[in-house]
Design a protein around this motif. Structure first.
Motif, PDB file in Angstrom:
ATOM      1  N   ILE A  32       0.705  -1.259   0.025  1.00  0.00           N
ATOM      2  CA  ILE A  32      -0.021  -0.146  -0.251  1.00  0.00           C
ATOM      3  C   ILE A  32       0.933   1.139  -0.018  1.00  0.00           C
ATOM      4  N   GLY A  33       0.708   2.024  -0.946  1.00  0.00           N
ATOM      5  CA  GLY A  33       1.480   3.188  -0.880  1.00  0.00           C
ATOM      6  C   GLY A  33       1.108   4.106  -1.913  1.00  0.00           C
ATOM      7  N   GLY A  34       2.058   4.973  -2.688  1.00  0.00           N
ATOM      8  CA  GLY A  34       1.827   5.780  -3.715  1.00  0.00           C
ATOM      9  C   GLY A  34       2.847   5.939  -4.787  1.00  0.00           C
ATOM     10  N   THR A  49      -1.399   3.536  -4.670  1.00  0.00           N
ATOM     11  CA  THR A  49      -1.016   2.563  -5.196  1.00  0.00           C
ATOM     12  C   THR A  49      -1.405   1.081  -4.196  1.00  0.00           C
ATOM     13  N   ILE A  50      -1.888   0.116  -4.906  1.00  0.00           N
ATOM     14  CA  ILE A  50      -1.975  -1.316  -3.956  1.00  0.00           C
ATOM     15  C   ILE A  50      -1.425  -2.121  -4.829  1.00  0.00           C
ATOM     16  N   PHE A  70      -1.322  -2.007  -8.837  1.00  0.00           N
ATOM     17  CA  PHE A  70      -2.702  -1.199  -9.392  1.00  0.00           C
ATOM     18  C   PHE A  70      -2.646   0.226  -9.122  1.00  0.00           C
ATOM     19  N   VAL A  71      -2.323   1.324  -9.718  1.00  0.00           N
ATOM     20  CA  VAL A  71      -2.125   2.629  -9.642  1.00  0.00           C
ATOM     21  C   VAL A  71      -3.645   3.266  -9.798  1.00  0.00           C
ATOM     22  N   GLY A  72      -4.226   3.953  -8.827  1.00  0.00           N
ATOM     23  CA  GLY A  72      -5.660   4.298  -9.036  1.00  0.00           C
ATOM     24  C   GLY A  72      -5.563   5.807  -9.355  1.00  0.00           C
ATOM     25  N   ASP A  73      -6.848   6.364  -9.049  1.00  0.00           N
ATOM     26  CA  ASP A  73      -7.060   7.671  -9.496  1.00  0.00           C
ATOM     27  C   ASP A  73      -7.282   7.837 -10.750  1.00  0.00           C
ATOM     28  N   LYS A  74      -6.899   9.092 -11.410  1.00  0.00           N
ATOM     29  CA  LYS A  74      -6.937   9.399 -12.837  1.00  0.00           C
ATOM     30  C   LYS A  74      -5.335   9.401 -13.513  1.00  0.00           C
ATOM     31  N   VAL A 152       8.155   4.967  -6.739  1.00  0.00           N
ATOM     32  CA  VAL A 152       6.881   4.032  -6.143  1.00  0.00           C
ATOM     33  C   VAL A 152       7.589   4.096  -4.464  1.00  0.00           C
ATOM     34  N   TYR A 153       6.614   4.391  -3.722  1.00  0.00           N
ATOM     35  CA  TYR A 153       7.059   4.076  -2.273  1.00  0.00           C
ATOM     36  C   TYR A 153       5.571   3.946  -1.618  1.00  0.00           C
ATOM     37  N   GLY A 154       5.935   3.107  -0.117  1.00  0.00           N
ATOM     38  CA  GLY A 154       5.057   2.756   0.536  1.00  0.00           C
ATOM     39  C   GLY A 154       5.308   1.603   1.672  1.00  0.00           C
ATOM     40  N   LEU A 155       4.444   0.767   2.235  1.00  0.00           N
ATOM     41  CA  LEU A 155       4.521  -0.227   3.181  1.00  0.00           C
ATOM     42  C   LEU A 155       4.064  -1.616   2.470  1.00  0.00           C
ATOM     43  N   SER A 156       5.339  -2.366   2.741  1.00  0.00           N
ATOM     44  CA  SER A 156       4.609  -3.906   2.283  1.00  0.00           C
ATOM     45  C   SER A 156       4.421  -4.494   3.627  1.00  0.00           C
ATOM     46  N   VAL A 157       3.255  -5.597   3.590  1.00  0.00           N
ATOM     47  CA  VAL A 157       3.136  -6.158   4.967  1.00  0.00           C
ATOM     48  C   VAL A 157       3.032  -7.781   4.358  1.00  0.00           C
TER      49      VAL A 157
END
Length: 161
Positions: A32-34, A49-50, A70-74, A152-157
């Motif tokens: 989960i990130g961006g 981003t998920i 998957f990258v969301g938004d527009k 791309v950055y975020g947290l992996s669980v």
């Protein structure tokens, strides 16, 4: 790629029976990130981003990683599928490998068209273990085609088994 897929199969995914191994051979997780593009077309706006990922470790330091994001938004990017080679130094995981990005675009005449781009994906993460659960802040750069670059950055669980 076929080797990584074959080794990811349930037949090879079972532990090899050595009780004193200090690492998990398999790790499945969510991301989960961006994603922030470095191109003018997208305006540099971050999109949520998920993703899902599966890592098969062949030794304490070497492994293979399958991932889908998957990258969301527009945003101009929809899906990324990649097979990465991983190398671990203690709790630091470095990964690099090829992949494909799929982008669905609206046609001026109506409808949509699916475009595919070759990607070189890189990731670096640092793992914090809580039993079989892994929390890993992650950062990476995706080189897309000849002209686009995404941060791309975020947290992996993850869960190790």
């Amino acid at each position: 790629m076929l080797l990584v897929l074959a080794l990811a199969s349930p037949i090879f995914a079972a532990e090899n029976g050595v009780a004193d191994q200090h690492f998990h051979h398999n790790d499945i997780g969510v991301f989960i990130g961006g994603t922030t593009p470095f191109n003018e077309e997208a305006g540099g706006k971050t999109a949520p981003t998920i993703g899902v990922e599966y890592e098969r470790r062949f030794s304490p330091t070497i492994g293979g990683l399958l991932m889908a994001e998957f990258v969301g938004d527009k945003h101009k990017r929809d899906y990324l599928f990649a097979v990465l080679f991983t190398y671990r130094v203690s709790l630091l995981r470095l990964a690099i490998g090829p992949g494909f990005e799929f982008v669905e675009q609206d046609k001026p005449s109506g409808g949509t068209k699916l475009s595919e781009y070759f990607v070189i994906s890189t990731r670096a993460s640092y793992a914090f273990h809580v039993g079989k659960i892994t929390l890993a802040p992650t950062i990476g750069i995706d080189l897309i085609g000849e002209t686009k670059t995404n941060l791309v950055y975020g947290l992996s669980v993850g869960y190790g088994f």
